[in-house]
Design a protein around this motif. Sequence first.
Motif, short mmCIF file in Angstrom:
data_model
loop_
_atom_site.label_atom_id
_atom_site.label_comp_id
_atom_site.label_asym_id
_atom_site.label_seq_id
_atom_site.Cartn_x
_atom_site.Cartn_y
_atom_site.Cartn_z
N LYS A 259 0.81 -1.22 0.00
CA LYS A 259 0.00 0.00 0.00
C LYS A 259 0.84 1.28 0.00
CE LYS A 259 -3.87 -2.13 2.50
NZ LYS A 259 -4.78 -2.04 3.67
N ALA A 260 2.07 1.20 0.52
CA ALA A 260 2.88 2.41 0.74
C ALA A 260 3.10 3.21 -0.53
CB ALA A 260 4.21 2.04 1.39
N ASP A 261 3.36 2.53 -1.64
CA ASP A 261 3.66 3.24 -2.89
C ASP A 261 2.46 4.05 -3.38
OD1 ASP A 261 6.19 2.16 -2.83
OD2 ASP A 261 5.73 0.53 -4.23
N VAL A 262 1.27 3.45 -3.30
CA VAL A 262 0.06 4.15 -3.70
C VAL A 262 -0.21 5.34 -2.79
CG1 VAL A 262 -2.47 3.95 -3.74
CG2 VAL A 262 -1.06 2.23 -4.87
N LEU A 263 0.00 5.14 -1.48
CA LEU A 263 -0.23 6.21 -0.52
C LEU A 263 0.72 7.39 -0.76
CD1 LEU A 263 -0.76 3.94 2.57
CD2 LEU A 263 -2.46 5.50 1.62
N ALA A 264 1.96 7.07 -1.13
CA ALA A 264 2.92 8.14 -1.43
C ALA A 264 2.47 8.94 -2.65
CB ALA A 264 4.31 7.54 -1.66
N CYS A 265 1.97 8.23 -3.69
CA CYS A 265 1.48 8.92 -4.88
C CYS A 265 0.23 9.74 -4.57
CB CYS A 265 1.18 7.90 -5.98
SG CYS A 265 2.63 7.06 -6.65
N PHE A 266 -0.64 9.19 -3.74
CA PHE A 266 -1.86 9.91 -3.34
C PHE A 266 -1.51 11.15 -2.52
CE2 PHE A 266 -5.39 10.31 -0.14
CZ PHE A 266 -6.36 10.78 -1.02
N GLY A 267 -0.40 11.07 -1.76
CA GLY A 267 0.02 12.20 -0.93
C GLY A 267 -0.80 12.36 0.32
N ALA A 268 -1.08 11.21 0.99
CA ALA A 268 -1.94 11.23 2.16
C ALA A 268 -1.35 12.05 3.30
CB ALA A 268 -2.21 9.80 2.65
N ASN A 269 -2.18 12.90 3.89
CA ASN A 269 -1.79 13.59 5.12
C ASN A 269 -1.85 12.63 6.30
OD1 ASN A 269 -3.11 15.89 3.35
ND2 ASN A 269 -1.69 16.87 4.77
N ILE A 270 -2.69 11.60 6.16
CA ILE A 270 -2.74 10.53 7.14
C ILE A 270 -3.44 9.33 6.53
CG2 ILE A 270 -4.93 11.18 8.25
CD1 ILE A 270 -3.37 10.49 10.95
N PHE A 271 -2.98 8.14 6.95
CA PHE A 271 -3.54 6.87 6.51
C PHE A 271 -3.90 6.05 7.73
CE2 PHE A 271 -2.39 2.33 5.44
CZ PHE A 271 -3.61 2.03 4.82
N PHE A 272 -5.10 5.48 7.73
CA PHE A 272 -5.57 4.67 8.84
C PHE A 272 -5.68 3.21 8.42
CE2 PHE A 272 -7.44 8.90 9.64
CZ PHE A 272 -7.00 9.13 10.93
N ASP A 273 -5.06 2.32 9.20
CA ASP A 273 -5.13 0.89 8.94
C ASP A 273 -5.15 0.17 10.28
OD1 ASP A 273 -4.27 -1.95 8.13
OD2 ASP A 273 -4.25 -0.94 6.18
N ASP A 274 -5.76 -1.00 10.31
CA ASP A 274 -5.84 -1.72 11.59
C ASP A 274 -4.66 -2.65 11.83
OD1 ASP A 274 -7.42 -4.83 11.06
OD2 ASP A 274 -6.96 -3.42 9.46
N GLN A 275 -3.77 -2.79 10.83
CA GLN A 275 -2.67 -3.75 10.97
C GLN A 275 -1.31 -3.08 10.83
OE1 GLN A 275 -3.18 -7.57 8.88
NE2 GLN A 275 -5.21 -6.87 8.27
#
Length: 298
Positions: A259-275
């Motif tokens: 998921k990290a690569d997509v999140l970097a492209c999206f430019g998330a200010n924050i990402f929430f995951d349970d794991q």
Amino acid sequence: MSVSFENYLVVGISSRALFNLEKENEVFEKEGLDAYREYQIVHENDVLSPGSGFGLVKNLLNINKLAKRKLVEVIVMSRNSADTSLRIIHSLEHYDMDIGRMVLSGGEDISRYLSAFGVDLFLSCNENDVSNAIHAGFAAGMIYARDTKYNFPDHQIRIAFDADAVLFSAESEKIYQEHGLEAFTENEILNQDVALKKGPMASLLKSLSWLQNETKDLNVLRTAIVTARNKDTGVRVIKTLRAWNIVVDEVFFMQGAKKADVLACFGANIFFDDQDVHALPASDVVPSARVPYREGEM
């Protein structure tokens, strides 16, 4: 005259999530409360560096300026005592952050005060406080305290969520864990017209949808779902959002990919995951928070 928080997005954030207090936390853990208190008083006028949640808070507060009215309220909710809080106050002033409300619990559990301020999201580095907040029905995440300097646009807020056990309940994920991928896939396809139950972050997504509607002409907020589901099991996600009358801007069905690569492209200010297996690697590239939730906690 008392103030109502009903017409705001209210974010409660701990001082350690907002500022980099890792050195200070190390003093507390190794030397105790008295040493920590002395350290903070000695360094009272030293400005704290931004922490993992700083960029998110800065951009959220900027919405008020762009909208020319108050839509977001941020409250610092700290286990610090009043005596050790002046450094935090000075740092808020240094960064010109429009935060006037603080909770200083003197070591007590913060979660008991969330209802008093109508908090929509609580961010902390303390897992116990976060777990208690989720158990009490509040959206909450344990943010990873990192020294990483994150880079993302300062004109727009981008918030990303995992699906199961975050936006939705852990019911389907439990099938996967107990019976495997084939049983999970069969269940999701069979029940694709049955809306998923709400998870710990569902209320936050609803609040963000409200904020998007209030600021639709400004384009200051985007949301995304980044899930390990594939397109076939993702149909139930799409239909659930439709049933909730919520539109998510971007959806990624990763089918188990990183998921990290997509999140970097999206430019998330924050990402929430349970794991941890997803949230921790993601924290290398975007601010990330783990949602310590399991079915039956809410």
